[in-house]
Write an enzyme that holds these catalytic residues in place. Structure first.
Site, PDB file in Angstrom:
ATOM      1  N   ASP A   1       0.649  -1.674   0.148  1.00 38.02           N
ATOM      2  CA  ASP A   1      -0.338  -0.076   0.015  1.00 38.02           C
ATOM      3  C   ASP A   1       1.319   1.472  -0.087  1.00 38.02           C
ATOM      4  O   ASP A   1       2.036   1.249   0.590  1.00 38.02           O
ATOM      5  CB  ASP A   1      -0.202   0.225   1.209  1.00 38.02           C
ATOM      6  CG  ASP A   1      -1.838  -1.198   1.654  1.00 38.02           C
ATOM      7  OD1 ASP A   1      -1.975  -1.302   0.277  1.00 38.02           O
ATOM      8  OD2 ASP A   1      -2.156  -1.529   2.747  1.00 38.02           O
TER       9      ASP A   1
HETATM   10  N1  URA Z   1      -0.826  -5.637   3.674  1.00 38.01           N
HETATM   11  C1  URA Z   1      -1.803  -5.295   3.312  1.00 38.01           C
HETATM   12  O1  URA Z   1      -2.738  -3.973   4.888  1.00 38.01           O
HETATM   13  N2  URA Z   1      -0.968  -3.703   3.067  1.00 38.01           N
HETATM   14  C2  URA Z   1      -0.082  -3.388   2.620  1.00 38.01           C
HETATM   15  O2  URA Z   1       0.538  -3.159   2.053  1.00 38.01           O
HETATM   16  C3  URA Z   1       0.811  -5.238   2.861  1.00 38.01           C
HETATM   17  C4  URA Z   1       0.069  -6.399   3.237  1.00 38.01           C
END
Ligand code: URA
Length: 239
Positions: free
Chosen positions: A102
């Site tokens: 993310d």
């Molecule tokens: N899980 C999440 O919630 N975000 C990420 O970036 C990676 C794994």
């Protein structure tokens, strides 16, 4: 470019031998057997294998980056910097991120031009382990740890696969074997908690260096690349 031409240029035999081998089912594109030698493939993005071995026209390159928050996991973006911008322009050609973090997640991300390896590491069948250090809103209860370890309902068709959980001072280390959308954040919400900060610390045995600055990168060693092939259940190309 045509699949048979791609394979010939990569040194896999004569065009007629290659056609025979493709029709016999020896060749897969993006994990799916392809029997049409005239099928079009993109050497930059398609993962081509012959009897499970990766085929490439380019020198394969592998970089580990320590992704900072605020950077998008993509090869281009209209509004924000991407993880590719962290690599010098002369090394960037053909690289792509293996998996997605993310925008607000930090930590280990693999950039490579090795399509088959990336494909193997992300395959839902392989269950490659990814470990995240999560800072949580409230301490993780023993009950929540047990539920996360067993698998939780995050609103998908199936619960998450069993995970490994280890409480830390401000949250936990969570090892998952899938890569669902916002998975760690949704798992914590499912047990009544919330991720305040997320950092990936390892993937398929590849570990983020503690001294690699945020936004920094380094090439992988051959041993690390071999380890990733092993994690993906694939034979190392030159063996
Ligand atoms: N899980 C999440 O919630 N975000 C990420 O970036 C990676 C794994």
């Amino acid at each position: 470019m045509r699949l048979d031409r791609f394979l010939a240029e990569a040194g896999n035999g004569t065009r007629s031998e290659i056609k025979k081998s493709v029709r016999a089912g020896d060749v897969a594109v993006n994990g799916v057997i392809e029997r049409d030698p005239g099928r079009h493939v993109d050497p930059q993005t398609d993962a081509v294998t012959v009897r499970g071995r990766a085929v490439s026209l380019e020198l394969l390159r592998y970089f580990l980056i320590n992704k900072p928050a605020g950077v998008v996991t993509a090869t281009q973006d209209k509004n924000a910097g991407t993880v590719l911008d962290l690599i010098p322009a002369e090394l960037r050609r053909g690289l792509y991120p293996v998996g997605r973090l993310d925008k607000d997640t930090e930590g280990l991300l693999l950039l490579t031009n090795d399509g088959p390896l990336g494909h193997g590491l992300l395959s839902p069948r392989r269950h490659v382990e990814k470990t995240y250090a999560a800072v949580l809103r409230v301490p993780l209860t023993v009950e929540a740890q047990a539920r996360l370890a067993e698998g939780v309902d995050i609103g998908d068709e199936t619960p998450t696969l069993p995970a490994s959980v280890q409480a830390t001072e401000d949250g936990c280390l969570l090892t998952i074997r899938e890569g669902r959308y916002h998975q760690v954040k949704r798992m914590m919400l499912a047990v009544g908690n919330e991720v305040l900060h997320l950092r990936r610390v390892s993937m398929g045995g590849l570990v983020l260096d503690s001294d690699l600055v945020s936004g920094g990168y380094r090439p992988l060693t051959e041993e690390e690349v071999r380890g990733l092939y092993e994690a993906a259940g694939m034979p190392f190309p030159d063996t």
